[in-house]
Design a protein around this motif. Structure first.
Motif, PDB file in Angstrom:
ATOM      1  N   ILE A  15       2.015   3.974  61.357  1.00  0.00           N
ATOM      2  CA  ILE A  15       0.833   3.805  60.497  1.00  0.00           C
ATOM      3  C   ILE A  15       1.068   4.496  59.154  1.00  0.00           C
ATOM      4  O   ILE A  15       0.786   3.941  58.093  1.00  0.00           O
ATOM      5  CB  ILE A  15      -0.443   4.365  61.198  1.00  0.00           C
ATOM      6  N   GLU A  16       1.639   5.700  59.215  1.00  0.00           N
ATOM      7  CA  GLU A  16       1.927   6.440  57.980  1.00  0.00           C
ATOM      8  C   GLU A  16       2.994   5.724  57.153  1.00  0.00           C
ATOM      9  O   GLU A  16       2.947   5.720  55.929  1.00  0.00           O
ATOM     10  CB  GLU A  16       2.380   7.876  58.295  1.00  0.00           C
ATOM     11  N   TYR A  17       3.950   5.098  57.851  1.00  0.00           N
ATOM     12  CA  TYR A  17       4.983   4.337  57.153  1.00  0.00           C
ATOM     13  C   TYR A  17       4.333   3.177  56.382  1.00  0.00           C
ATOM     14  O   TYR A  17       4.614   2.968  55.203  1.00  0.00           O
ATOM     15  CB  TYR A  17       6.002   3.800  58.158  1.00  0.00           C
ATOM     16  N   CYS A  18       3.436   2.465  57.055  1.00  0.00           N
ATOM     17  CA  CYS A  18       2.762   1.325  56.427  1.00  0.00           C
ATOM     18  C   CYS A  18       1.875   1.774  55.269  1.00  0.00           C
ATOM     19  O   CYS A  18       1.628   1.016  54.339  1.00  0.00           O
ATOM     20  CB  CYS A  18       1.935   0.561  57.461  1.00  0.00           C
TER      21      CYS A  18
ATOM     22  N   TYR B 171      -9.168   5.163  52.603  1.00  0.00           N
ATOM     23  CA  TYR B 171      -9.711   5.110  51.243  1.00  0.00           C
ATOM     24  C   TYR B 171      -9.690   6.455  50.518  1.00  0.00           C
ATOM     25  O   TYR B 171      -9.592   6.499  49.308  1.00  0.00           O
ATOM     26  CB  TYR B 171     -11.136   4.547  51.254  1.00  0.00           C
ATOM     27  N   GLU B 172      -9.826   7.547  51.246  1.00  0.00           N
ATOM     28  CA  GLU B 172      -9.824   8.864  50.582  1.00  0.00           C
ATOM     29  C   GLU B 172      -8.465   9.549  50.676  1.00  0.00           C
ATOM     30  O   GLU B 172      -8.271  10.627  50.117  1.00  0.00           O
ATOM     31  CB  GLU B 172     -10.926   9.759  51.155  1.00  0.00           C
ATOM     32  N   GLU B 173      -7.553   8.933  51.428  1.00  0.00           N
ATOM     33  CA  GLU B 173      -6.172   9.413  51.564  1.00  0.00           C
ATOM     34  C   GLU B 173      -6.066  10.865  52.029  1.00  0.00           C
ATOM     35  O   GLU B 173      -5.198  11.621  51.584  1.00  0.00           O
ATOM     36  CB  GLU B 173      -5.415   9.200  50.246  1.00  0.00           C
ATOM     37  N   LEU B 174      -6.948  11.251  52.929  1.00  0.00           N
ATOM     38  CA  LEU B 174      -6.867  12.584  53.525  1.00  0.00           C
ATOM     39  C   LEU B 174      -5.781  12.575  54.604  1.00  0.00           C
ATOM     40  O   LEU B 174      -5.567  11.547  55.255  1.00  0.00           O
ATOM     41  CB  LEU B 174      -8.221  12.969  54.159  1.00  0.00           C
ATOM     42  N   ASP B 175      -5.103  13.711  54.792  1.00  0.00           N
ATOM     43  CA  ASP B 175      -4.104  13.761  55.862  1.00  0.00           C
ATOM     44  C   ASP B 175      -4.791  14.125  57.189  1.00  0.00           C
ATOM     45  O   ASP B 175      -5.983  14.412  57.223  1.00  0.00           O
ATOM     46  CB  ASP B 175      -2.949  14.709  55.505  1.00  0.00           C
ATOM     47  N   TYR B 176      -3.982  14.118  58.259  1.00  0.00           N
ATOM     48  CA  TYR B 176      -4.560  14.306  59.598  1.00  0.00           C
ATOM     49  C   TYR B 176      -5.260  15.659  59.743  1.00  0.00           C
ATOM     50  O   TYR B 176      -6.299  15.766  60.386  1.00  0.00           O
ATOM     51  CB  TYR B 176      -3.479  14.131  60.674  1.00  0.00           C
TER      52      TYR B 176
END
Ligand SMILES: [Zn+2]
Lengths: 157, 209
Positions: A15-18, B171-176
């Motif tokens: 998912i992170e790759y995509c 949409y907010e591109e927050l990490d895990y």
């Protein structure tokens, strides 16, 4: 690298790759796997299609008077009596308060105490099988924890 | 699409990390100034984070008026707690934690139903606002509207925590780690939320490709 489709951690990497969020080394590793694994390649393609589809949903622009309305609210609040401001700070906190946790600890402590008292005050009838207090305690605590879990905020994942 | 076409468009590396560190310090610095009574710094924080917060809330509740109302509440709470601010966590994480909390409460309170009537108007509204640069044909416009509606319905149909996780991630591109803090759960829980949410969305929106 093992098959990514098989594990949740693998799926996360895919998912992170995509999303284009992997560093070049990790991305290259994923690409090597995709060349040889049809299942993962299919998954990656579907995930990328989804990613593009989601891109199509734009949020509307924020209203021009947003700041003015906010500052009006702040001014109203500051004009309020100080006791009201304190009440707001307690009941409308800036960080969500996990109110049930201290209650849960109290509940468990209460349950342990109650069971402990019962074990020590109720006399065992002659001939009845002896039950170890420790054993009952653990069971009761486990049960109490299960019950308290219901009190926790809903967690539909 | 083949394996080669599966190239990600963005490849954020060191630069992005450095930008993130700079942004972290900038927000903390501004908030510390707000704590010291500097109103201009609050205006700057508002300028930086107004749109992301409103947009996140808009995608959560799918109603513009409600999203702005909730966003005002977020900034009001930030302002109210300025005196006790400590730069222990990233400012945006704190911001989205409050926003997520308010959105989930709003959804759980069942306030959605009351505003449902305005949703259809909002849907048309959204379509009008999103006309692409080139003049589209009527068919293109209709297709766009239908797709958009399906995306919104699919996201709305997700369980609320999955919905929040997807919106924060996509949409907010927050990490895990940030999503975990915003939702008040573990990172492995976030992994599982996103895994399930994307799985559902892929199958619901598969025909759109
Ligand atoms: Zn594989």
């Amino acid at each position: 690298m093992g098959c990514m489709k098989q594990s949740q951690e693998g799926a996360r990497v895919l998912i992170e790759y995509c999303a284009g969020a992997l560093d070049p080394v990790q991305a290259a590793e994923v690409e090597r796997h995709l060349e040889s694994c049809t299942d993962c390649r299919e998954l990656a393609e579907k995930q990328m299609e989804l990613w593009e589809a989601l891109d199509g949903w734009k949020a509307p622009q924020v209203s021009a008077d947003f700041d003015a309305r906010l500052y009006a609210r702040i001014a109203r609040e500051q004009a309020a009596p100080s006791w009201k401001q304190w009440v707001r700070r307690i009941f409308e906190p800036a960080a969500p308060v996990v109110w049930w946790k201290p209650l849960a600890s109290l509940g468990v402590a209460g349950a342990v105490l109650a069971v402990g008292l019962m074990m020590h005050t109720v006399p065992h009838p002659a001939g009845a099988p002896q039950v170890h207090a420790d054993q009952v305690d653990i069971e009761q605590v486990a049960k109490a924890l299960d019950d308290l879990d219901i009190l926790a905020p809903v967690n539909p994942m | 699409m083949g394996a080669e076409a599966a190239q990600p468009s963005v490849n954020p590396g060191v630069n992005k990390d450095m930008e993130a560190v700079a942004a972290l310090e900038r927000d903390a610095e501004l908030m510390l100034r707000v704590r010291g009574g500097d109103e201009t710094s609050f205006a700057l924080l508002l300028e930086r984070h107004r749109a992301p917060v409103v947009h996140f809330l808009y995608r959560m509740v799918q109603n513009q008026a409600v999203s702005e109302e909730l966003a005002q509440e977020v900034f009001l709470r930030i302002y109210r707690s300025r005196a006790n601010y400590q730069p222990t966590a990233k400012f945006t994480t704190w911001l989205f934690r409050i926003a997520t909390h308010l959105a989930l409460n709003w959804i759980r309170d069942g306030k959605k139903e009351k505003s449902q009537e305005s949703l259809n108007e909002e849907l048309l509204d959204g379509v009008e606002r999103q006309v692409p640069d080139r003049q589209p044909t009527v068919e293109q416009e209709l297709l766009h509207a239908v797709r958009l509606k399906e995306i919104r319905r699919a996201i709305e149909a997700l369980p609320e925590k999955q919905r929040a996780a997807v919106i924060l991630h996509k949409y907010e591109e927050l990490d895990y780690a940030q999503i975990a803090r915003a939702l008040g759960c573990s990172q492995s829980a976030v992994k599982s939320l996103l895994f399930r949410a994307y799985e559902t969305l892929r199958s619901r929106l598969a025909h759109m490709a």
